[in-house]
Design a protein around this motif. Structure first.
Motif, PDB file in Angstrom:
ATOM      1  N   LYS A   1       0.829  -1.203   0.000  1.00 20.58           N
ATOM      2  CA  LYS A   1       0.000   0.000   0.000  1.00 20.58           C
ATOM      3  C   LYS A   1       0.868   1.260   0.000  1.00 20.58           C
ATOM      4  O   LYS A   1       0.390   2.351  -0.332  1.00 20.58           O
TER       5      LYS A   1
ATOM      6  N   ASP B   1      -1.484  -1.691  -4.214  1.00 24.23           N
ATOM      7  CA  ASP B   1      -2.819  -1.123  -4.104  1.00 24.23           C
ATOM      8  C   ASP B   1      -2.841   0.345  -4.528  1.00 24.23           C
ATOM      9  O   ASP B   1      -1.806   0.946  -4.838  1.00 24.23           O
ATOM     10  N   ALA B   2      -4.026   0.945  -4.512  1.00 21.38           N
ATOM     11  CA  ALA B   2      -4.231   2.275  -5.087  1.00 21.38           C
ATOM     12  C   ALA B   2      -3.352   3.347  -4.459  1.00 21.38           C
ATOM     13  O   ALA B   2      -2.987   4.323  -5.122  1.00 21.38           O
ATOM     14  N   SER B   3      -2.990   3.199  -3.194  1.00 21.82           N
ATOM     15  CA  SER B   3      -2.175   4.207  -2.512  1.00 21.82           C
ATOM     16  C   SER B   3      -0.681   4.007  -2.727  1.00 21.82           C
ATOM     17  O   SER B   3       0.126   4.828  -2.268  1.00 21.82           O
TER      18      SER B   3
ATOM     19  N   ASN C   1      -5.961  -0.872  -8.842  1.00 23.05           N
ATOM     20  CA  ASN C   1      -6.530   0.470  -8.649  1.00 23.05           C
ATOM     21  C   ASN C   1      -7.765   0.596  -9.537  1.00 23.05           C
ATOM     22  O   ASN C   1      -7.824   1.426 -10.446  1.00 23.05           O
TER      23      ASN C   1
ATOM     24  N   ARG D   1      -7.925   5.744  -9.068  1.00 27.95           N
ATOM     25  CA  ARG D   1      -7.541   6.769  -8.107  1.00 27.95           C
ATOM     26  C   ARG D   1      -6.281   7.471  -8.602  1.00 27.95           C
ATOM     27  O   ARG D   1      -5.368   6.852  -9.120  1.00 27.95           O
TER      28      ARG D   1
ATOM     29  N   ARG E   1      -1.967   7.688 -10.044  1.00 29.41           N
ATOM     30  CA  ARG E   1      -1.971   6.230 -10.181  1.00 29.41           C
ATOM     31  C   ARG E   1      -0.708   5.627  -9.571  1.00 29.41           C
ATOM     32  O   ARG E   1       0.358   6.253  -9.581  1.00 29.41           O
TER      33      ARG E   1
ATOM     34  N   GLY F   1      -2.883   1.485 -13.510  1.00 28.34           N
ATOM     35  CA  GLY F   1      -1.572   1.638 -12.912  1.00 28.34           C
ATOM     36  C   GLY F   1      -0.505   1.734 -13.984  1.00 28.34           C
ATOM     37  O   GLY F   1      -0.714   1.319 -15.126  1.00 28.34           O
TER      38      GLY F   1
END
Length: 520
Positions: A204, A251-253, A275, A279, A282, A319
């Motif tokens: 993350k 993950d997205a973060s 993702n 978000r 990217r 991503g």
């Protein structure tokens, strides 16, 4: 009257002894709903056995029913390198039968594991077995997990921030290891990471593998400084078997990830950017001087997003990947799968997607119905199509090749597919690369330009030194053959002067793909 009281006492004793008056908790039930409960679902021997051979763990087996149950069989099997025994009512064995547990009562089982501490390349780091119970036709199981070698073990672990995984001992992932959104995991050169079935490294935050490693000479395939990811089964039959563990998920973060001089094999996914809601910004992953092989997965459901995914070496759901000097091979579904805004920049890469079974298997070649590279500009989540976001695909000085395969509609084989490609044609830029494609030889998305070599007739025989369709020796070798059509067809890229093995590239006419051919 003086005899009445003794008579009543005698009658009371007789009444207690009558079958019809047996205490309720001693009456056996054969109801199939009378199942057992356990104090834990996993008995874990988390001591690392390096010099001491055995340890004992407790397991409480509870009967919540008002009546007694008979456990017809309790059993456990030993594994290579690990011997298990049970202690029930003072008896040590691997199997016990017809054990009665009274109503609202429990049974204590001592599980003993004796592990051979002798190091062995054949011995797995993790041994997983089942303690089995059969009651009234019901089969129930409790997992028994033992650590069989000296290593760092990460079991469903949220890693501390700014963790460094050293190379002095192997690292073993059971379940998952999680890098939190504000944290960084750094992996030193030469580290070995072994993952149990279904395990993931979840990022993350940020992952940095060998970020400061700068080799001074050639880095051979067996170099000790290469970081290696694979499954935790060490037996020879598992050495090249796909799908043994999950892979690395960003993950997205996640952000600013860097993976260098790494071998990743035998997973369901290689590198997965997850993702799905696009978000921003990217997640980004940079891959340099890496090898990703033996990738396969049955469709996996990501319950949180309502998605079913197939295996891929590089899978981007919104991503960005930058990939240089990297080999991708033996992907049973996709080598690259990008959807909804994924950005791919590939320089000096070899996608040699020959699909082959491990040595010794009954089949030396398997059927693949999917293209090696698939891009799309949209995705469905919970049966609802998300907004269209155009992907970007740039490939320079690379090779995209594979063995012949089947197609769903019987058309010619194509290893390159852009779904709805006419909507983002301006985002596709492929130059000076060897491509196996029939679909894009003509038309608005034609790749018969920019110095590309499409479908060379000599490709199957002379593109690489050794392939499953043209084997030479025991190992396949995707370096260029002396007659390869990819030799000396590249355009110099000033920032990339060495190949996957850190060998210098020809400054004027470099070879295509991950390997620069060595002069005899």
């Amino acid at each position: 009257m003086r005899f009445l009281l003794p008579l009543l006492l005698v009658l009371s004793c007789i009444t207690v002894l009558l079958p019809g008056c047996e205490p309720k908790e001693d009456l056996l039930t054969k109801d199939s709903s009378a199942v057992l409960e356990f104090s834990t679902d996993t008995v874990k021997f988390d001591t690392v056995f390096t010099s001491v051979g055995s340890v004992t763990k407790r397991l409480w087996v509870r009967n919540r029913n008002p009546r007694a149950v008979k456990v017809e069989e309790i059993s456990i099997e030993s594994q290579p390198g690990v011997t298990y025994s049970l202690l029930i009512d003072g008896d040590a064995a691997t199997t016990a039968r017809d054990k009665v547990i009274r109503g609202k009562d429990s049974l204590l089982i001592l599980v003993r594991a004796t592990i051979d501490p002798t190091p062995s390349d054949e011995k797995p780091f993790l041994v997983e077995n089942n303690l089995r119970f059969r009651t009234n036709g019901n089969d129930q199981q409790v997992k028994v997990v033992s650590y069989g070698q000296n290593a760092y073990f990460h079991s469903a672990e949220r890693l501390a921030c700014n963790t460094i995984w050293k190379a002095d001992k192997p690292h073993v992932i059971y379940g998952y290891a999680l890098v939190d959104s504000t944290c960084t995991l750094t992996i030193e050169p030469g580290a070995r990471i072994y993952s149990h079935a279904g395990a993931f490294l979840v990022v993350k935050g940020r992952l940095r593998i060998s970020p400061n490693y700068r080799p001074t000479g050639e880095v051979k395939a067996d170099d000790r400084n290469i970081v290696r990811f694979q499954g935790d089964r060490r037996e020879k039959d598992y050495a090249e078997l796909p799908g043994q563990w999950g892979g690395i998920e960003f993950d997205a973060s996640s952000h600013d990830n860097e993976i260098r001089f790494t071998e990743l094999k035998n997973a369901s996914f290689g590198l997965l950017i997850y993702n799905p809601y696009n978000r921003q910004p990217r997640p980004k992953v940079t891959v340099e001087n890496c090898s990703i092989r033996n990738i396969s997965s049955y469709s996996l459901d990501f319950a949180s997003g309502g998605l079913a995914l197939q295996g891929a070496a590089l899978l981007g759901l919104s991503g960005d990947f930058t990939v240089r000097n990297t080999l991708i091979t033996n992907c049973w579904e996709y080598a690259i799968w990008g959807v909804q805004g994924s950005v791919y920049q590939l320089d000096y890469c070899t996608i040699a997607n020959y699909v082959y079974a491990p040595p010794g298997s009954s089949s030396s070649s398997l059927i693949r119905l999917t293209p090696s590279v698939l891009l799309s500009d949209n995705i469905k989540i919970n049966n609802q199509t998300r907004p269209v976001v155009s992907p970007q695909f740039t490939m320079r000085n690379s090779i995209l090749w594979a063995q012949p395969r089947l197609t769903f509609d019987g058309t010619s084989q194509d290893e390159l597919t852009f779904l709805n490609g006419e909507r983002y044609a301006s985002n596709i830029n492929i130059s000076n690369s060897v491509l196996l494609t029939k679909q894009y030889t003509t038309g608005p998305l034609s790749q018969d330009k920019n110095g590309n070599i499409l479908n060379p007739t000599e490709g199957p025989n002379y593109l690489f030194k050794s392939t499953p369709s043209r084997p030479r020796g025991k190992a396949y070798n995707f370096e260029l053959d002396t007659l390869s059509p990819a030799s000396n067809k590249g355009v110099p890229l000033p920032s990339l002067t060495t190949d996957l093995l850190n060998r210098p590239r020809d400054p004027a006419t470099p070879d295509l793909g991950a390997y620069e051919r060595k002069n005899p």
